[in-house]
Design an enzyme around this catalytic site. Structure first.
Site, PDB file in Angstrom:
ATOM      1  N   ASP A 177       0.836  -1.192   0.000  1.00 49.09           N
ATOM      2  CA  ASP A 177       0.000   0.000   0.000  1.00 49.09           C
ATOM      3  C   ASP A 177       0.878   1.253   0.000  1.00 49.09           C
ATOM      4  OD1 ASP A 177       1.082  -0.214   2.481  1.00 49.09           O
ATOM      5  OD2 ASP A 177      -0.788  -0.067   3.593  1.00 49.09           O
ATOM      6  N   CYS A 180       5.174  -0.466   1.742  1.00 51.27           N
ATOM      7  CA  CYS A 180       5.719  -1.824   1.815  1.00 51.27           C
ATOM      8  C   CYS A 180       7.199  -1.839   2.197  1.00 51.27           C
ATOM      9  CB  CYS A 180       5.484  -2.586   0.508  1.00 51.27           C
ATOM     10  SG  CYS A 180       6.274  -1.872  -0.939  1.00 51.27           S
ATOM     11  N   HIS A 390       7.920  -3.457  -4.960  1.00 47.60           N
ATOM     12  CA  HIS A 390       7.300  -4.151  -3.841  1.00 47.60           C
ATOM     13  C   HIS A 390       8.334  -5.051  -3.158  1.00 47.60           C
ATOM     14  CE1 HIS A 390       4.159  -5.866  -1.379  1.00 47.60           C
ATOM     15  NE2 HIS A 390       4.744  -7.035  -1.580  1.00 47.60           N
TER      16      HIS A 390
END
Length: 403
Positions: A177, A180, A390
């Protein structure tokens, strides 16, 4: 581990800018650091292009380049993926490098197999979507679920996971979100904490907001999560509360002796959304404080880490005020951490962040350290990324990792 030594593509074309950049920095050093207090640059600065960033060749006061090749490469890699996209757990999660080939791969897969996969994904997504840190699973099982194709990207990822599996048995997926990088780093740091870091023990630690706001009026533009337009006093008080919470949680978890109990405490903390996001806001403010210290040290002619030159070489963050307005204020809202900001996070925490960059497998940048020349006494946390956007975390170390 061998550190990369080659310049990134196109860097040779920019050699003629080095003397100009060096002279520019020499002149800047003579400027008093007081200019920081009145910095009030607009927040709508345009992002610097890759070619412009290459021109900002970074040299230390000795006049020699020191380990800038890898750091510049890390920053320029980010041009293709500046925002951390929402990461839905248990999704098929193909990296952008493979998504363009996915439809071609589906032509050779059984239709019933694809439908079974969609049903499984929907079931698991609804059950654990809100988990910040999912339960651990075998790292190679996770790899087989995520990268089943025969594309070059899938093969490279499988090779990368196989290499990580030589050191770690399991993986825990991190909710994506735009926090991370914070979430993965802090979870790993707390999971292995055995004592309170020195910087958290300082008596002046919780006075940081008051001290900085008294010196730099522009900090009143600090963006609190979900609370825009706060007055200076409210900003000061809330940041202080976040810092107090960070110290309290770190102290409590570090005092837990049993590894299972420590892990349970971490899992519980990262299920408390209000406290969790308050901790991330504390980390952002610590990054701002570190950036101010580095900026002032450089303006005073002191030796600074190479990454800080690159941090302030960007058009959008030529000083800490712009860094706050154009970058730190947006973390968690519209974007995640860029590569050069991973260095800043490491310095703020005084931790070495070791990252397995799977898409860089078979290159010198497969295992990257932030910073690339860490202090010997800094603890090490390990993350995994497939695309520098990510981050997940490997757990259950198979053997000691020697840096």
């Amino acid at each position: 581990m061998t550190e990369p030594t080659g310049l990134s593509a196109g860097a040779e074309e920019k050699k003629e800018s080095v003397p100009t950049q060096l002279m520019k920095h020499k002149n800047e050093v003579d400027v008093a650091s007081e200019e920081l207090g009145s910095a009030n640059a607009p927040a709508d600065q345009t992002e610097q292009t890759t070619s412009e960033l290459r021109q900002d060749c970074v040299y230390r006061s000795s006049g020699r380049p020191e380990k800038t090749d890898m750091i510049k490469s890390l920053v320029m890699d980010q041009d293709a993926s500046r925002k951390c996209e929402l990461y839905v757990p248990w999704s098929s999660n193909r990296s952008v490098v493979e998504s363009s080939e996915e439809s071609e791969e589906d032509m050779y897969r059984d239709e019933e197999e694809i439908e079974r996969e969609k049903i499984l994904l929907n079931e698991t997504t609804s059950s654990d979507y809100k988990l910040s840190v999912s339960p651990e699973m075998d790292i190679m099982e996770y790899c087989r679920k995520e990268w089943r194709g025969n594309t070059p990207a899938a093969k490279r990822m499988r090779k990368g996971y196989e290499a990580v599996a030589q050191k770690f048995a399991s993986i825990r997926r991190i909710r994506g979100d735009n926090y991370c990088a914070f979430r993965a780093t802090l979870f790993q740091a707390l999971s292995q904490a055995t004592q309170l870091p020195r910087w958290l023990q300082s008596e002046d630690f919780t006075m940081l907001p008051e001290n900085l706001l008294s010196k730099y009026d522009w900090i009143k533009q600090w963006q609190l999560r979900k609370k825009p337009g706060k007055r200076m006093g409210e900003i000061r008080d809330e940041i202080k509360e976040n810092l107090v919470l960070l110290r309290q949680k770190w102290k409590n978890i570090s005092e837990i002796k049993g590894p299972l109990e420590k892990q349970e405490a971490c899992d519980k903390l990262f299920k408390n959304e209000e406290e969790e996001y308050s901790l991330y806001e504390a980390l952002k403010f610590l990054m701002l404080n570190t950036a101010i210290e580095l900026y002032n040290a450089d303006k005073s002619g002191k030796r600074v880490p190479v990454f800080s030159w690159l941090l302030f070489a960007r058009d959008t963050s030529s000083n800490p005020c712009q860094l706050m307005q154009n970058h730190l204020n947006h973390i968690g809202h519209s974007g995640g951490l860029e590569q050069v900001e991973m260095f800043l996070l490491a310095y703020a925490l005084q931790y070495t962040i070791q990252v397995y960059r799977l898409y860089k497998h078979s290159t010198d940048e497969f295992i990257t350290l932030y910073p690339n020349d860490p202090e010997e006494d800094w603890p090490v946390v390990t993350l995994i990324t497939e695309d520098d956007r990510h981050y997940n975390i490997p757990v259950r170390m198979c053997q000691e990792t020697m840096l």
